[in-house]
Design a protein around this motif. Structure first.
Motif, mmCIF file in Angstrom:
data_model
loop_
_atom_site.group_PDB
_atom_site.id
_atom_site.type_symbol
_atom_site.label_atom_id
_atom_site.label_comp_id
_atom_site.label_asym_id
_atom_site.label_seq_id
_atom_site.Cartn_x
_atom_site.Cartn_y
_atom_site.Cartn_z
ATOM 1 N N SER A 61 0.822 -1.206 0.000
ATOM 2 C CA SER A 61 0.000 0.000 0.000
ATOM 3 C C SER A 61 0.859 1.261 0.000
ATOM 4 N N ASP A 89 -5.830 13.846 -7.853
ATOM 5 C CA ASP A 89 -7.211 13.509 -8.221
ATOM 6 C C ASP A 89 -7.260 12.255 -9.085
ATOM 7 N N GLU A 90 -6.374 12.188 -10.078
ATOM 8 C CA GLU A 90 -6.366 11.033 -10.983
ATOM 9 C C GLU A 90 -5.996 9.746 -10.238
ATOM 10 N N VAL A 92 -6.463 9.091 -6.997
ATOM 11 C CA VAL A 92 -7.612 8.711 -6.177
ATOM 12 C C VAL A 92 -8.663 8.028 -7.042
ATOM 13 N N ASN A 93 -8.835 8.524 -8.267
ATOM 14 C CA ASN A 93 -9.835 7.968 -9.164
ATOM 15 C C ASN A 93 -9.491 6.554 -9.630
ATOM 16 N N LEU A 94 -8.215 6.176 -9.565
ATOM 17 C CA LEU A 94 -7.823 4.804 -9.914
ATOM 18 C C LEU A 94 -8.420 3.790 -8.943
ATOM 19 N N GLY A 95 -8.676 4.229 -7.713
ATOM 20 C CA GLY A 95 -9.292 3.340 -6.728
ATOM 21 C C GLY A 95 -8.391 2.212 -6.291
ATOM 22 N N THR A 96 -7.094 2.474 -6.124
ATOM 23 C CA THR A 96 -6.156 1.431 -5.744
ATOM 24 C C THR A 96 -5.246 1.916 -4.628
#
Length: 425
Positions: A61, A89-90, A92-96
């Motif tokens: 992580s 922002d990008e 966070v948007n990956l969701g990983t």
């Protein structure tokens, strides 16, 4: 030749020593920070330099970066790096929780260039370390000779350059131009013409071997690739949340205080959490690639399980590997052009450390909870070992999982020793 003196000298500017450098900068002791120097043999900072494939991800992580678990408000967090790069922002948007490896590597270089007091000297490789000894025989510091002939003297030494590559004895007789360890992959593969029809064999069943096997299809698109796995087949990492608690920094205390035989048993039982498996999503991608090849062609890849190499030689310009099928016991030759080793690293202490121990007169290492080699009460100079103390500090010692807390442990010990030293007459 020049001779310089510093207070703390750290060999290697990888994640371990960078985490310590940040801890020193944030320690509130500008004198300690101003007198700390990191040596890096390369011209820049790269994490797993020769396995920085564009699709490769970290298996840990991003919250286990260099500082967050020690100081979440630090300006050196991975999230602050993303913020400064305009990518938060990008991401966070990956969701990983698992960034790309190149992205974490870029973070390390950003940390290195963001240090204000601790210095890094690039292109500097340590050739030899000698103790500086008082007439009474006590160690007062260290002399580090660089390959360019310069000498750096320090009171406290931190070795964080990692372990030495492991090349199994069976391959020792192969010429260097026919053998590539995973720690050299991208550099060495880049020297081969992309249209070369290479017959390549990858040895090993863990993440680094599988990544080379996968990458060869892009790096050498006309190659034929065989992967040899001694076990029953490629396996997932053990990713149970219950087992992952053994990577908590708090587990280091429990592990360190256990009897040696118990520690050895625990390490063996945790092997599948790190050394003998693959990240589950990547394992699925490998299997899917082989499935497409079988269905659509051309089938240029093969994974051979239950197979071990019992001999290796060069014959008529080809590499010949004698392979033993562990099921049938039969042995047959496999001819190829290139052997790639995903065989990991030597479990012993690095050669540089073993040579240092011989000069100090240490037959057997004893490392404190703070990762300091025990040199006796009279020693004023200390040597700390980062990332090579699994037998006493647990399997996470070689990973980034505990970097933030370990840097705090070493820093606390450094400050305490320096305070005692300052009070001496």
């Amino acid at each position: 030749m020049t001779v310089r003196e510093v207070g703390v000298l750290a060999i290697g500017a990888g994640p371990a020593n960078l985490a310590l450098a940040v801890a020193i900068e944030e320690s509130g002791s500008p004198e300690l920070a101003d007198n700390t120097l990191l040596l890096e043999q390369s011209p820049d900072v790269k994490w797993q330099r020769d396995l920085l494939m564009p699709w490769a991800r970290s298996q840990v992580s991003f919250l286990k970066d260099l500082v967050t678990l020690r100081n979440p408000s630090s300006r050196f967090t991975f999230l602050n790096f993303l913020h400064e790069q305009g990518r938060l922002d990008e991401f966070v948007n990956l969701g990983t929780f698992h960034p790309y490896r190149w992205e974490f590597s870029d973070y390390l270089q950003w940390v290195a260039t963001s240090l204000e007091r601790v210095r890094i000297q690039y292109g500097a490789r340590a050739a030899q370390i000698d103790p500086v000894v008082d007439p009474d025989g006590s160690v007062t510091g260290w002399s580090v000779l660089l390959t360019d002939g310069d000498e750096i003297r320090c009171r406290d030494l931190v070795v964080g350059g990692g372990r030495d590559p492991r090349v199994p004895d069976v391959f020792a007789g192969l010429p260097a131009d026919r053998l590539i360890h995973s720690g050299q992959y991208r550099t060495r593969i880049g020297e081969i013409a992309k249209d070369e029809p290479v017959r390549a064999v990858v040895v090993g069943g863990a993440q680094s071997a599988a990544e080379m096997f996968y990458a060869l299809h892009e790096n050498l698109p006309h190659s034929r690739v065989t992967m040899l796995v001694r076990s029953i087949g490629l396996q997932n990492y053990q990713t149970s949340k219950f087992v992952n608690e053994r990577f908590f920094p708090s587990f280091v205390d429990e592990f360190y205080d256990s009897p040696a035989e118990v520690r050895a048993q625990v390490l063996d039982e945790m092997r599948l959490t790190n050394y003998a498996g693959l990240a589950p999503p990547f394992l699925d991608e490998l299997y899917t690639m082989l499935y497409r090849q079988k269905a659509l062609g051309p089938q240029r890849s093969e994974v051979r399980a239950m197979t071990e190499v019992v001999a290796a030689r060069v014959e008529d310009g080809e590499v010949v590997l004698d392979l033993r099928d562990r099921m049938s016991g039969k042995t047959e030759p496999l001819r190829c052009d290139l052997v790639l080793l995903g065989t990991g690293y030597d479990p012993r202490k690095p050669a540089l450390v073993r040579e240092l121990a011989a000069r100090v007169g240490i037959d057997e290492f004893s490392v404190s909870r703070a990762h300091r080699v025990e040199l006796g009460e009279s020693a004023r100079g200390a040597v700390y070992l980062q990332g090579v103390n699994e037998e006493t500090h647990g399997i996470a010692d070689s990973l980034i999982s505990v970097l933030a807390h370990r840097s705090r442990d070493i820093l606390t010990d450094l400050l305490a020793r320096h305070a005692v030293g300052a009070g001496r007459p």
